[in-house]
Design a protein around this motif. Sequence first.
Motif, PDB file in Angstrom:
ATOM      1  N   SER A 511      44.228  44.399  38.670  1.00 15.93           N
ATOM      2  CA  SER A 511      44.419  44.761  40.070  1.00 15.93           C
ATOM      3  C   SER A 511      43.092  44.787  40.819  1.00 15.93           C
ATOM      4  N   GLY A 512      41.986  44.694  40.084  1.00 12.13           N
ATOM      5  CA  GLY A 512      40.668  44.648  40.697  1.00 12.13           C
ATOM      6  C   GLY A 512      40.257  43.218  40.993  1.00 12.13           C
ATOM      7  N   THR A 513      38.979  43.042  41.303  1.00  5.86           N
ATOM      8  CA  THR A 513      38.442  41.713  41.570  1.00  5.86           C
ATOM      9  C   THR A 513      37.373  41.314  40.551  1.00  5.86           C
ATOM     10  N   ASP A 514      37.182  42.135  39.539  1.00  6.69           N
ATOM     11  CA  ASP A 514      36.319  41.806  38.410  1.00  6.69           C
ATOM     12  C   ASP A 514      36.787  42.651  37.231  1.00  6.69           C
ATOM     13  N   SER A 515      36.487  42.196  36.015  1.00  7.91           N
ATOM     14  CA  SER A 515      36.953  42.936  34.842  1.00  7.91           C
ATOM     15  C   SER A 515      36.208  42.475  33.611  1.00  7.91           C
ATOM     16  N   GLN A 557      27.785  30.878  37.203  1.00  8.86           N
ATOM     17  CA  GLN A 557      28.116  31.240  38.581  1.00  8.86           C
ATOM     18  C   GLN A 557      29.215  32.301  38.598  1.00  8.86           C
ATOM     19  N   ALA A 558      28.885  33.501  39.081  1.00  8.91           N
ATOM     20  CA  ALA A 558      29.880  34.574  39.165  1.00  8.91           C
ATOM     21  C   ALA A 558      30.885  34.283  40.275  1.00  8.91           C
ATOM     22  N   PRO A 596      28.448  53.415  25.886  1.00 10.02           N
ATOM     23  CA  PRO A 596      27.472  52.949  26.882  1.00 10.02           C
ATOM     24  C   PRO A 596      26.675  51.732  26.445  1.00 10.02           C
ATOM     25  N   LEU A 597      27.053  51.105  25.317  1.00 12.28           N
ATOM     26  CA  LEU A 597      26.323  49.931  24.866  1.00 12.28           C
ATOM     27  C   LEU A 597      26.249  48.895  25.982  1.00 12.28           C
ATOM     28  N   TYR A 598      27.369  48.644  26.621  1.00 14.11           N
ATOM     29  CA  TYR A 598      27.399  47.699  27.735  1.00 14.11           C
ATOM     30  C   TYR A 598      27.595  48.450  29.042  1.00 14.11           C
ATOM     31  N   ASP A 599      26.922  47.974  30.091  1.00 14.30           N
ATOM     32  CA  ASP A 599      27.072  48.618  31.394  1.00 14.30           C
ATOM     33  C   ASP A 599      28.508  48.490  31.887  1.00 14.30           C
ATOM     34  N   ARG A 600      28.936  49.438  32.680  1.00 12.22           N
ATOM     35  CA  ARG A 600      30.310  49.440  33.179  1.00 12.22           C
ATOM     36  C   ARG A 600      30.509  48.338  34.227  1.00 12.22           C
ATOM     37  N   ASN A 601      31.623  47.649  34.118  1.00 13.22           N
ATOM     38  CA  ASN A 601      32.043  46.747  35.186  1.00 13.22           C
ATOM     39  C   ASN A 601      32.685  47.601  36.275  1.00 13.22           C
ATOM     40  N   PRO A 602      32.228  47.516  37.540  1.00 14.89           N
ATOM     41  CA  PRO A 602      32.828  48.368  38.573  1.00 14.89           C
ATOM     42  C   PRO A 602      34.283  48.010  38.878  1.00 14.89           C
ATOM     43  N   GLN A 603      34.703  46.821  38.447  1.00 17.92           N
ATOM     44  CA  GLN A 603      36.068  46.324  38.663  1.00 17.92           C
ATOM     45  C   GLN A 603      36.336  46.001  40.124  1.00 17.92           C
ATOM     46  N   THR A 604      35.280  46.088  40.925  1.00 16.46           N
ATOM     47  CA  THR A 604      35.227  45.521  42.265  1.00 16.46           C
ATOM     48  C   THR A 604      34.143  44.461  42.226  1.00 16.46           C
ATOM     49  N   PHE A 605      34.427  43.265  42.684  1.00 18.86           N
ATOM     50  CA  PHE A 605      33.414  42.219  42.623  1.00 18.86           C
ATOM     51  C   PHE A 605      32.270  42.542  43.573  1.00 18.86           C
ATOM     52  N   VAL A 606      31.067  42.577  43.019  1.00 16.09           N
ATOM     53  CA  VAL A 606      29.848  42.706  43.809  1.00 16.09           C
ATOM     54  C   VAL A 606      28.925  41.575  43.373  1.00 16.09           C
ATOM     55  N   ILE A 609      25.971  43.227  39.602  1.00 18.56           N
ATOM     56  CA  ILE A 609      26.454  44.506  39.077  1.00 18.56           C
ATOM     57  C   ILE A 609      25.317  45.502  38.877  1.00 18.56           C
ATOM     58  N   PHE A 610      24.104  45.005  38.670  1.00 18.44           N
ATOM     59  CA  PHE A 610      22.966  45.918  38.551  1.00 18.44           C
ATOM     60  C   PHE A 610      22.783  46.757  39.814  1.00 18.44           C
ATOM     61  N   ARG A 611      23.261  46.255  40.931  1.00 22.84           N
ATOM     62  CA  ARG A 611      23.091  46.960  42.206  1.00 22.84           C
ATOM     63  C   ARG A 611      24.394  47.586  42.695  1.00 22.84           C
ATOM     64  N   ALA A 612      25.364  47.723  41.810  1.00 25.70           N
ATOM     65  CA  ALA A 612      26.642  48.326  42.199  1.00 25.70           C
ATOM     66  C   ALA A 612      26.438  49.764  42.668  1.00 25.70           C
ATOM     67  N   GLN A 613      27.185  50.159  43.683  1.00 24.84           N
ATOM     68  CA  GLN A 613      27.120  51.505  44.242  1.00 24.84           C
ATOM     69  C   GLN A 613      28.292  52.339  43.717  1.00 24.84           C
ATOM     70  N   PRO A 614      28.182  53.667  43.753  1.00 19.83           N
ATOM     71  CA  PRO A 614      29.254  54.523  43.216  1.00 19.83           C
ATOM     72  C   PRO A 614      30.633  54.182  43.753  1.00 19.83           C
TER      73      PRO A 614
END
Length: 640
Positions: A511-515, A557-558, A596-606, A609-614
């Motif tokens: 249901s998101g735009t990234d996963s 290409q993301a 926490p081995l892998y960073d969380r995918n926000p599940q909203t496409f940005v 992802i390193f610059r994802a906001q809360p």
Amino acid sequence: MNRPLLLASAFALLATAGAAPAQQRVKPVTWTERPATPPVVPDAYGYTRRVVDIPMRDGIKLHTVIAIPKGGRDLGILMTRTPYDAESALGANPSGYAAPTDDGTTGADPITAGGYIRVFQDVRGMHKSQGGYVMNPAPVGTPFNPSKVDDSTDTYDTIDWLVKNVKESNGRVGITGISYDGFLSLMPLINPHPALKVAVPMNPMVDGWRGDDWFHNGAFRQTMMPYILSQQATAAADTPFRTGYSDDYEYYLKGGSAGAIAAATGVDKMGFFQKILEHPAYDSYWQSQAMDKVLADQPLKVPVMLVDGLWDQEDIYGAPAVYRALKPKDTRGDMVFLSAGPWFHGQEAGNGDALGAIKWDSDTAKWWRRNVLAPFLAHYLKSDQPAMDVAPVTIFRTGTNEWQRLQSWPTVAAASATRLYLKPGGALGFTPADGTAQTVDYVSDPAAPVSFRVRPNKPTYAPGSTWRQWLVDDQRAVSGRPDVITFETGPLTQAVTVAGVPEVHLNASTSGTDSDWVVKLIDVYPEGLKADTTMGGYQLAVSMDIFRGRYRESLSQAKALTPNVPLGYQFALPMVNHVFQPGHRIMVQVQSSWFPLYDRNPQTFVPNIFRAQPADYVKATQKVTVAGPDESFIALPVVK
């Protein structure tokens, strides 16, 4: 004269006495008990030790430790280049590279027994070597190396100096090393010195984006940030990464995005992390330095044995990737060798009778060192070149716990793989489900990601950490979570042998735009075991990995995912050589975080992802197709 006046007069006299003219001052005395010239102490490991700074073609000198067996003549040279301090590689703590005994606790027993001249060298900019330090620098001639030197040229210049200046040598040189040192054992193959006769890269760092230290299929290994800080902040590699937390899960969750954590800890000031930040996709930066691709473009001149750990928790991608790239060039079948054991990262250099709770019935590492590594090195480095009986592929088969000697790998090609279907009701089998399309769903919440192991997650290299064994942790720790879906066969009536690379074919929507998608292939032990009751019901992960959905169409290409539309995801799991025994079950788990081995995918496409906001981190409903024409499956390399 009263007391105050007497004291004042005394202080005045002292001051006057101390104010001698400059030409009469006495030189300060250095008070020390250290002798002006350190004594030459016999080395407990039977070596005569020399330390030299070897000049490179650009004038930079690299700190080098040379250890020569006492009284030795006509000896082969075995070198290791390292960012981990050449001085400490040979001594009271030999780090698995040079040990005096063959007791199975160290990795170098055949090396020591072989009587080779051992050479250890600090790479540029690390410890006592001159120059600037760059993490895994790209080869000369690529857009990402502005200099005219790299680890290939430095190795060439070092070998040239050694064969001209170490009179005890026979002029035959080999190179070996583990992890980063394994990468440094691959680089000389680009333009090898004529004296380089063999290379043994063990668990090498090969492709930091596809599946080694920094990313796995686009998902960032954020728990590697302490390593980046330590390695790059100082030449001594001694800068600590302090969090104040005993549980990495809690720390990284509260820290936000990997970019935010890097900014809070100073990691963002490190040049290598800045490159990671600038290149989150598999672009030309990563591709130009992926050693399997680099070496595929070079002529094959030096025999090489690639050493892999089937449960390598750090560099599980590298050795098999280079083997796949080089083996087609080996037209005679005597240049490219592969060894793979049931080991964590570098365990071949230590005791190999067990990995975590899993026991192998013998010391697999010691057997390999004696029967494969020792004769292999001797054949190429000794002057008389004794014959060797080393198979092109030496690989351990788990489940039956036996070594195999093979002519090639894998034994089952991808085109001959058998489909293992994910079915309704949590079933799993080799025949597709009947009926129309069906899905099974779960909710993935970035605020409560699935832990990659039982909490508390100790920092990777903290005292008491069991980081080395996490790939064989019992997966029952997460199998009951509602955001982990499980598929399982019934008890097997006959053995199922897999030998090759499992490939995931997942059809799913979000249901998101990234996963992210994590898929695990698991061997479930039967209950009621009499020999070892602690293993009853154990869920042993045989092979598992993660894929970042934004790279579904192109790794370079993301692209945002279309919400609520089933899409296909195809990616390889690490190679396996395993027998699922009768009475065991085969299980597949699917989830959308591995924290926490892998960073969380926000599940909203940005965009990054390193610059994802809360606010970008949102829940998503994930639906996996388990029936119909697009039924999800794993292409399993089953031996028939």
